[in-house]
Write a protein that holds these residues in place. Structure first.
Motif, short mmCIF file in Angstrom:
data_model
loop_
_atom_site.label_atom_id
_atom_site.label_comp_id
_atom_site.label_asym_id
_atom_site.label_seq_id
_atom_site.Cartn_x
_atom_site.Cartn_y
_atom_site.Cartn_z
N UNK A 1 60.98 28.87 30.71
CA UNK A 1 60.19 28.92 29.47
C UNK A 1 59.10 29.98 29.59
N UNK A 2 58.96 30.74 28.51
CA UNK A 2 57.90 31.75 28.48
C UNK A 2 56.74 31.19 27.66
N UNK A 3 55.54 31.14 28.26
CA UNK A 3 54.37 30.61 27.56
C UNK A 3 53.31 31.70 27.50
N UNK A 4 52.88 32.04 26.28
CA UNK A 4 51.82 33.03 26.10
C UNK A 4 50.62 32.33 25.47
N UNK A 5 49.46 32.54 26.07
CA UNK A 5 48.26 31.86 25.62
C UNK A 5 47.25 32.87 25.08
N UNK A 6 46.92 32.72 23.82
CA UNK A 6 45.94 33.60 23.18
C UNK A 6 44.57 32.94 23.27
N UNK A 24 54.91 26.23 41.40
CA UNK A 24 56.30 26.19 41.89
C UNK A 24 57.25 26.63 40.78
N UNK A 25 57.04 26.13 39.58
CA UNK A 25 57.89 26.50 38.45
C UNK A 25 57.82 28.00 38.17
N UNK A 26 56.64 28.58 38.35
CA UNK A 26 56.49 30.01 38.12
C UNK A 26 57.20 30.80 39.23
N UNK A 27 57.06 30.34 40.46
CA UNK A 27 57.72 31.03 41.59
C UNK A 27 59.24 30.94 41.49
N UNK A 28 59.73 29.79 40.98
CA UNK A 28 61.17 29.60 40.79
C UNK A 28 61.73 30.39 39.62
N UNK A 29 60.85 30.97 38.81
CA UNK A 29 61.31 31.70 37.64
C UNK A 29 61.64 30.82 36.45
N UNK A 30 61.30 29.53 36.53
CA UNK A 30 61.55 28.63 35.39
C UNK A 30 60.45 28.74 34.35
N UNK A 31 59.34 29.30 34.78
CA UNK A 31 58.15 29.35 33.93
C UNK A 31 57.47 30.70 34.09
N UNK A 32 57.08 31.27 32.94
CA UNK A 32 56.38 32.55 32.95
C UNK A 32 55.17 32.38 32.02
N UNK A 33 53.98 32.23 32.62
CA UNK A 33 52.77 32.05 31.81
C UNK A 33 51.99 33.36 31.79
N UNK A 34 51.62 33.81 30.59
CA UNK A 34 50.77 35.00 30.53
C UNK A 34 49.67 34.77 29.49
N UNK A 103 62.33 21.87 25.44
CA UNK A 103 63.60 22.59 25.37
C UNK A 103 63.47 23.94 24.65
N UNK A 104 62.25 24.30 24.25
CA UNK A 104 62.05 25.62 23.62
C UNK A 104 62.13 26.72 24.68
N UNK A 105 62.57 27.89 24.25
CA UNK A 105 62.60 29.03 25.17
C UNK A 105 61.22 29.63 25.39
N UNK A 106 60.38 29.57 24.35
CA UNK A 106 59.06 30.16 24.47
C UNK A 106 58.05 29.54 23.54
N UNK A 107 56.80 29.54 23.98
CA UNK A 107 55.70 29.02 23.17
C UNK A 107 54.56 30.02 23.18
N UNK A 108 53.86 30.10 22.04
CA UNK A 108 52.63 30.89 21.94
C UNK A 108 51.53 29.91 21.53
N UNK A 109 50.52 29.76 22.37
CA UNK A 109 49.42 28.83 22.07
C UNK A 109 48.18 29.61 21.67
N UNK A 110 47.60 29.24 20.54
CA UNK A 110 46.35 29.87 20.10
C UNK A 110 45.20 28.91 20.38
N UNK A 111 44.22 29.39 21.17
CA UNK A 111 43.05 28.58 21.48
C UNK A 111 41.91 29.00 20.56
N UNK A 112 41.53 28.10 19.65
CA UNK A 112 40.42 28.38 18.75
C UNK A 112 39.09 28.26 19.47
#
Ligand code: 4FD
Length: 216
Positions: A1-6, A24-34, A103-112
């Motif tokens: 899952x790709x997660x982008x945080x604004x 661990x999830x990021x190292x395994x390539x299951x998770x990509x947080x930016x 089960x989503x492929x990617x999420x974009x979170x907006x922090x107000x």
């Protein structure tokens, strides 16, 4: 899952996100947080992201343009991503919603931040989320809560265990039974004898009888 945080405060995240299971999830390539720094999309030489409300009132609001441009950048990285806005007036965050989003492929979170946002940003938002009925200084802590609870449900992230599926709230209603580990007798406080009996049917029954239903 790709997660982008604004966010205006990307430095708040790594201590929480780059730890234990999420690391661990990021190292395994299951998770990509930016992180996307909203300040980079600010307007003018001061990189302004907020302004006073039309009609008057206290406090500042996030302006539409920096948010629209930040979301557009995130969407260019991940066209299918769902856009979530952390806000005290969102729908209540629950295990069931976490399960659905895992089960989503990617999420974009907006922090107000500040007192809120210009209402027009809702045109790019798929879901407004609140972690509870209280107001915080920003959406960063709610975003961490959302990411943590979703990531541990991504298939494979728990390392083959089924505990995330079996545990408390997995059906959204039942709370887990009590647990005990060694020693059998701690300062006179004993482990229920059924758990030491080796009788799996009795143990299952005890666990069922000792699980409780949540109030909602
Ligand atoms: N209960 C939550 C989310 C954000 C937040 C903010 C409008 C204030 C609590 C939009 C007003 C964002 C929550 C930032 N406080 N504060 O999930």
């Amino acid at each position: 899952m790709k997660i982008q945080i604004i966010t205006l405060f990307p430095e708040m995240f790594p201590a929480v996100m780059d730890n234990s299971m999420m690391l661990k999830a990021q190292k395994n390539g299951q998770l990509d947080i930016s992180y996307i720094d909203l300040r980079d999309f600010g307007i003018g030489p001061r990189k302004t992201v907020d302004d006073t409300p039309y009609g008057g009132g206290d406090g500042m609001l996030l302006m539409p343009e920096p948010i629209f441009n930040a979301v557009e950048t995130a969407k260019n990285n991940d066209k299918q991503a769902k856009v979530l806005l952390m806000t005290p007036v969102g729908s209540k965050w629950k295990q069931e919603v976490a399960q659905n989003l895992s089960s989503e492929g990617g999420l974009i979170l907006i922090c107000g931040r500040y007192e809120g946002y210009d209402e027009r940003i809702l045109s790019v938002v798929d879901q407004k989320i609140s972690i509870g009925d209280y107001v915080l200084t920003g959406g960063e802590i709610p975003a961490m809560v959302v990411v943590d609870s979703v990531v541990r449900l991504i298939p494979g992230v728990l390392g083959g265990e089924t505990s995330a599926q079996k545990e408390s709230f997995s059906d959204g209603k039942t709370l887990e039974h009590p647990h005990y580990t060694r020693p059998e007798d701690y300062e006179g406080m004993k482990v229920p004898s059924v758990l030491l009996s080796g009788n799996h049917a009795d143990i299952e029954k005890w666990r069922k009888d000792n699980s409780i239903s949540s109030s909602e």
